[in-house]
Design a protein around this motif. Structure first.
Motif, PDB file in Angstrom:
ATOM      1  N   GLU A  30      33.338  35.082  45.088  1.00  0.00           N
ATOM      2  CA  GLU A  30      32.320  34.763  44.093  1.00  0.00           C
ATOM      3  C   GLU A  30      31.276  33.891  44.769  1.00  0.00           C
ATOM      4  N   ILE A  31      30.027  34.339  44.707  1.00  0.00           N
ATOM      5  CA  ILE A  31      28.934  33.657  45.391  1.00  0.00           C
ATOM      6  C   ILE A  31      28.250  32.709  44.422  1.00  0.00           C
ATOM      7  N   GLY A  32      28.040  31.487  44.842  1.00  0.00           N
ATOM      8  CA  GLY A  32      27.393  30.487  44.002  1.00  0.00           C
ATOM      9  C   GLY A  32      27.163  29.200  44.765  1.00  0.00           C
ATOM     10  N   ALA A  33      26.947  28.106  44.014  1.00  0.00           N
ATOM     11  CA  ALA A  33      26.758  26.810  44.656  1.00  0.00           C
ATOM     12  C   ALA A  33      27.956  26.465  45.531  1.00  0.00           C
ATOM     13  N   LYS A  34      29.143  26.856  45.080  1.00  0.00           N
ATOM     14  CA  LYS A  34      30.359  26.702  45.875  1.00  0.00           C
ATOM     15  C   LYS A  34      31.008  28.081  46.002  1.00  0.00           C
ATOM     16  N   THR A  35      30.593  28.817  47.007  1.00  0.00           N
ATOM     17  CA  THR A  35      31.143  30.145  47.235  1.00  0.00           C
ATOM     18  C   THR A  35      32.641  30.041  47.520  1.00  0.00           C
ATOM     19  N   ARG A  36      33.420  30.884  46.832  1.00  0.00           N
ATOM     20  CA  ARG A  36      34.877  30.775  46.984  1.00  0.00           C
ATOM     21  C   ARG A  36      35.526  32.149  47.009  1.00  0.00           C
ATOM     22  N   LEU A  37      36.663  32.212  47.682  1.00  0.00           N
ATOM     23  CA  LEU A  37      37.453  33.433  47.760  1.00  0.00           C
ATOM     24  C   LEU A  37      38.336  33.517  46.521  1.00  0.00           C
ATOM     25  N   VAL A  38      38.120  34.531  45.682  1.00  0.00           N
ATOM     26  CA  VAL A  38      38.865  34.628  44.421  1.00  0.00           C
ATOM     27  C   VAL A  38      40.013  35.631  44.501  1.00  0.00           C
ATOM     28  N   TYR A  39      39.968  36.511  45.488  1.00  0.00           N
ATOM     29  CA  TYR A  39      41.098  37.424  45.691  1.00  0.00           C
ATOM     30  C   TYR A  39      41.245  37.687  47.184  1.00  0.00           C
ATOM     31  N   ALA A  86      38.514  36.094  34.644  1.00  0.00           N
ATOM     32  CA  ALA A  86      38.793  34.902  33.831  1.00  0.00           C
ATOM     33  C   ALA A  86      40.070  34.204  34.285  1.00  0.00           C
ATOM     34  N   GLN A  87      41.067  34.994  34.689  1.00  0.00           N
ATOM     35  CA  GLN A  87      42.350  34.437  35.116  1.00  0.00           C
ATOM     36  C   GLN A  87      42.413  34.206  36.625  1.00  0.00           C
ATOM     37  N   GLY A  88      41.603  34.949  37.376  1.00  0.00           N
ATOM     38  CA  GLY A  88      41.621  34.790  38.821  1.00  0.00           C
ATOM     39  C   GLY A  88      42.838  35.397  39.488  1.00  0.00           C
ATOM     40  N   ALA A  89      43.410  36.435  38.903  1.00  0.00           N
ATOM     41  CA  ALA A  89      44.608  37.059  39.460  1.00  0.00           C
ATOM     42  C   ALA A  89      44.369  38.540  39.669  1.00  0.00           C
ATOM     43  N   ASP A 147      36.292  47.749  33.960  1.00  0.00           N
ATOM     44  CA  ASP A 147      36.873  48.594  32.922  1.00  0.00           C
ATOM     45  C   ASP A 147      36.464  48.107  31.537  1.00  0.00           C
ATOM     46  N   ASP A 148      37.005  48.746  30.493  1.00  0.00           N
ATOM     47  CA  ASP A 148      36.627  48.421  29.121  1.00  0.00           C
ATOM     48  C   ASP A 148      37.078  47.027  28.699  1.00  0.00           C
ATOM     49  N   ASP A 149      38.052  46.456  29.411  1.00  0.00           N
ATOM     50  CA  ASP A 149      38.556  45.121  29.084  1.00  0.00           C
ATOM     51  C   ASP A 149      37.908  44.032  29.923  1.00  0.00           C
ATOM     52  N   SER A 150      36.767  44.346  30.541  1.00  0.00           N
ATOM     53  CA  SER A 150      36.015  43.397  31.377  1.00  0.00           C
ATOM     54  C   SER A 150      36.805  42.931  32.591  1.00  0.00           C
ATOM     55  N   ARG A 151      37.783  43.727  33.020  1.00  0.00           N
ATOM     56  CA  ARG A 151      38.489  43.433  34.254  1.00  0.00           C
ATOM     57  C   ARG A 151      37.828  44.181  35.408  1.00  0.00           C
TER      58      ARG A 151
END
Length: 332
Positions: free
Chosen positions: A138-147, A178-181, A158-162
């Motif tokens: 995720e790119i931003g002020a604090k870029t971080r590895l989310v997966y 939202a969960q980061g998993a 998908d339809d569930d915003s995943r």
């Protein structure tokens, strides 16, 4: 047992037409392109057109191109960060275009991205994500590895915003921002190298593979293979694309392009006038015309949404085109 799809009847052979002159002149290296091999196209929020090539990035100014200094590497994808900065994902890392000097600067997002190949960008509202060799960022002020789980080659929602991630060596991974998993959608060793993914309605997913054809996946992980025996023109699927009417177009390497509607495939190939059997890109213009880039024979227009015999107006004959995009401000 899965329902077998019936192949459609072959379209009528198109009448040969005299070659038409292109309405716009082709752009080449003499016009400022760093390379004649274009790998990515992107239109920024301000309408600026950016072009990625085998040897760097440039911006389009009328019929001329201005190369962006600081990079002579292959550009895989172009996008923007939350602050509007233009980003180039390359084989040698992620580069940022400096607004004041229009020069590229490397390694400003995160030290772990320095030198790592990037493959795709994805925006969700005000959040910006990058698929790279070492995972999803995720790119931003604090870029971080989310997966962290492998090279992310493609992203869709998908339809569930995943997020659905095409992860090289692992297949398709479902990631909840939202969960980061991230959880693998299925564990099939034959599907660990997806080339394209496309989210359908009702929670279904289409996965394009290198040798199995299309694989339709349900939310529960149930798999249905759609291959040549069921009407697919070739089992090597490069691109999956949906037009504004919801029809799915499948570009293959060896069988041309096909439109999948009413559970049947309509083929467009060399037999009815397509310039080549290896199709690299598919795009829809603002007036509903489908354009394809085939083999090393430029681009062709199939006609309004592909109905009827294809209107084979060929442009850039002999050129190898790897990407197509629509200009949001016109019908092109």
């Amino acid at each position: 047992s899965p329902r077998r799809l019936r192949p459609s009847a072959a379209p009528r052979r198109a009448h040969r037409r005299p070659r038409r002159t292109a309405r716009f002149p082709p752009t080449r290296q003499r016009d400022g392109l760093p390379s004649g091999f274009v790998t990515a196209l992107f239109e920024g929020g301000d309408g600026q057109i950016w072009v990625g090539t085998e040897r760097g990035l440039c911006r389009m100014q009328g019929q001329k191109f201005t190369a962006i200094g600081g990079l002579e590497k292959r550009v895989n994808a172009i996008g923007t960060g939350p602050d509007g900065r233009v980003l180039a994902a390359t084989d040698a890392g992620i580069f940022t275009v400096q607004k004041d000097s229009f020069l590229l600067k490397k390694g400003v997002l995160h030290p772990e991205l320095d030198g790592k190949p990037g493959f795709c960008f994805f925006k969700k509202e005000k959040r910006c994500f990058l698929g790279a060799e070492n995972g999803l960022w995720e790119i931003g002020a604090k870029t971080r590895l989310v997966y962290r789980g492998g090279a992310v080659r493609a992203i869709c929602e998908d339809d569930d915003s995943r997020f659905l991630l095409a992860v090289w060596g692992k297949g398709v991974v479902v990631f909840d921002p939202a969960q980061g998993a991230g959880v693998p959608l299925f564990s099939n060793p034959e599907l660990v190298r997806p080339l394209a993914i496309f989210s359908q309605k009702k929670g279904k997913l289409l996965v394009g593979t290198q040798n199995l054809g299309l694989v339709q996946v349900t939310k529960t992980g149930e798999l249905t293979v759609i291959d040549e025996s069921q009407g697919l023109p070739h089992n090597h699927v490069r691109v999956i694309f949906s037009d504004k009417d919801g029809q799915v177009w499948v570009a293959t390497s060896g069988g041309g392009v096909a439109c999948w509607r009413r559970q049947a495939f309509e083929h467009f190939s060399r037999e009815n006038g397509l310039a080549g059997s290896r199709v690299y890109a598919v795009c829809e213009s603002g007036n509903g015309e489908i354009w394809v880039a085939a083999s090393q024979n430029g681009i062709q227009k199939l006609g309004a949404r592909g109905f009827g015999p294809p209107k084979l107006d060929s442009l850039l004959p002999g050129a190898k085109v790897r990407t197509l995009c629509r200009d949001a401000g016109s019908t092109r």
